[in-house]
Design an enzyme around this catalytic site. Structure first.
Site, PDB file in Angstrom:
ATOM      1  N   TYR A 109       0.862  -1.184   0.000  1.00 28.29           N
ATOM      2  CA  TYR A 109       0.000   0.000   0.000  1.00 28.29           C
ATOM      3  C   TYR A 109       0.898   1.233   0.000  1.00 28.29           C
ATOM      4  CZ  TYR A 109      -2.935   3.774   1.761  1.00 28.29           C
ATOM      5  OH  TYR A 109      -3.583   4.970   1.910  1.00 28.29           O
ATOM      6  N   GLU A 197      -4.013   7.366  -3.473  1.00 32.11           N
ATOM      7  CA  GLU A 197      -3.762   6.041  -2.912  1.00 32.11           C
ATOM      8  C   GLU A 197      -3.469   5.052  -4.029  1.00 32.11           C
ATOM      9  OE1 GLU A 197      -7.378   5.253  -0.592  1.00 32.11           O
ATOM     10  OE2 GLU A 197      -6.018   4.702   1.026  1.00 32.11           O
TER      11      GLU A 197
END
Ligand code: GDP
Ligand code: MN
Length: 386
Positions: A109, A197
């Protein structure tokens, strides 16, 4: 304003961040043609809607033939996608992204957003990326690594290396990760992004890093500087009432309660929602009608509030500073009269000519519930909604 994944990925590619080859499509036939143009034996068909959690909701399909691409696109396109982020009403899916399938060895991530407490941009990374990142953040926050950028220096290479080491990367992957992070920072700054993101940022079986998903939220207040980005707005993905409000320059946000609020000034609107909650009610919306609350704007605001069938009472809270309360009262009376409001409407007016305004409401022939102070107004609106 949010971007679709395919739009966000095209920005990432512009900044040199590796993304899978892919193409957006509006029909199953187009999806098939898109897949034909992408070499390979596997493809991914991904619902384009302004939400995460698509994978768990059936919005991401890994397929192995052109027929399957077409079928998957047929299932996804035109459907309403309900994820754990959309609420039960879901979002319409009008396009899909068809991509070359990737071989995933690991899902990381990487994200960035403004840390308001520090007034700086914070980058976050985790080796536990993928579809359960929210649970990781909630249950094992130590698995999320953070670094904060000093605006005077910009992102420094050691910050990238620190996160890369923390993720357990080695050798060339550290370099790849650093390049991605530096590019992401440049993109964030140049396009006035407020949230970005990449989840997952994958390591492929051939050991290269690649952005498999991309979410970008742009700062609305800076959109005027980015015309080509603001042209990407997709209002089918936005709350209908909020989109209508934007057309009338009303600052409106849908909430879940049953007390419609009409207030002038964002600060007073926030305080009004607090007062409603303090007295046991739930606001149905945030609405700032602005400083010049004319009859026209009040009418539009009324229409907006009443278009929400959850609303059981309306609380109008106006401070007459720039505007005079007698003019506001005139606006409220004419708007309520022309729309034919049947719900209880509580009005609190304060400031210039407040007494005159309240007297006008009381003798208008319309059943307004007037209030002379803030607390009384909130209590009356809560009681009327119950
Ligand atoms: P989200 O659920 O809305 O965040 O959608 P993502 O784009 O992140 O996709 C969800 C999941 O689908 C990813 O975490 C991957 O595990 C999987 N996925 C997406 N693309 C591919 C692919 O090309 N190959 C494989 N094997 N899995 C994929
Ligand atoms: Mn994702």
């Amino acid at each position: 304003m949010n971007l679709h994944e395919y739009q966000a990925k095209s920005l990432l590619a512009d900044y040199g961040i590796p993304v899978p080859l892919g193409q957006a499509a509006l029909s199953p036939k187009e999806a098939r043609a898109a897949a034909q143009g992408l070499a390979g034996k596997t493809w991914v068909v991904k619902a384009q809607a302004h939400t995460g959690g698509r994978g768990k909701a059936g919005g991401v399909k890994l397929v192995y033939s052109l027929d399957e691409v077409e079928n998957a696109a047929g299932e996804i396109l035109g459907a309403t996608l309900v994820t754990n982020q959309t609420g039960p009403q879901g979002l319409p899916v009008n396009s899909v992204l068809v991509e070359q399938g990737s071989d995933i060895a690991q899902e990381l991530y990487l994200g960035a957003s403004l840390d308001r407490a520090r007034s700086r941009i914070a980058f976050m990374a985790s080796a536990a990326g993928g579809m359960n990142i929210e649970e990781v953040a909630a249950e094992a926050p130590e698995k999320i690594l953070t670094t904060v950028v000093n605006p005077a220096t910009g992102m420094l290479p050691f910050q990238c290396r620190k996160l890369a080491f923390g993720l357990g990367l080695s050798g060339d992957q550290i370099k790849q990760f650093s390049n991605i992070m530096m590019a992401l920072y440049r993109l964030y700054m140049e396009k006035d992004i407020s949230l970005i993101e990449i989840n997952p940022l994958i390591i492929t079986r051939s050991k290269t890093l690649m952005a498999l998903d991309a979410k970008i939220n742009l700062d609305n207040n800076a959109l005027y500087r980015h015309q080509s980005l603001s042209a990407l707005r997709d209002i089918t993905q936005e709350d209908e009432k909020e989109a209508a409000a934007a057309q009338h320059d009303l600052n409106y946000i849908t909430l879940n309660g049953n007390i419609g609020c009409m207030v002038n000034g964002a600060g007073l609107a926030m305080a009004t929602m607090d007062m409603v909650k303090l007295h046991g009610g739930e606001p149905a919306n945030f609405l700032d009608v602005g400083g010049g609350a004319t009859a026209e704007r009040v009418t539009e605001a009324f229409k907006l509030i009443l278009s929400d069938d959850k609303v059981k009472s309306v609380l109008i809270n106006i401070f007459g500073g720039i505007v005079r309360c007698n003019l506001i009262a005139e606006g409220i009376i004419s708007a309520a009269g022309s729309i034919g409001v049947t719900l209880p409407v509580v009005v609190r007016l304060e400031g210039t000519n407040a007494e005159q305004g309240l007297a006008m409401l009381e003798t208008s022939g319309i059943d307004f519930i007037t209030a002379h102070d803030f607390t009384a107004a909130a209590k009356k609106a809560v009681a009327a909604a119950a």
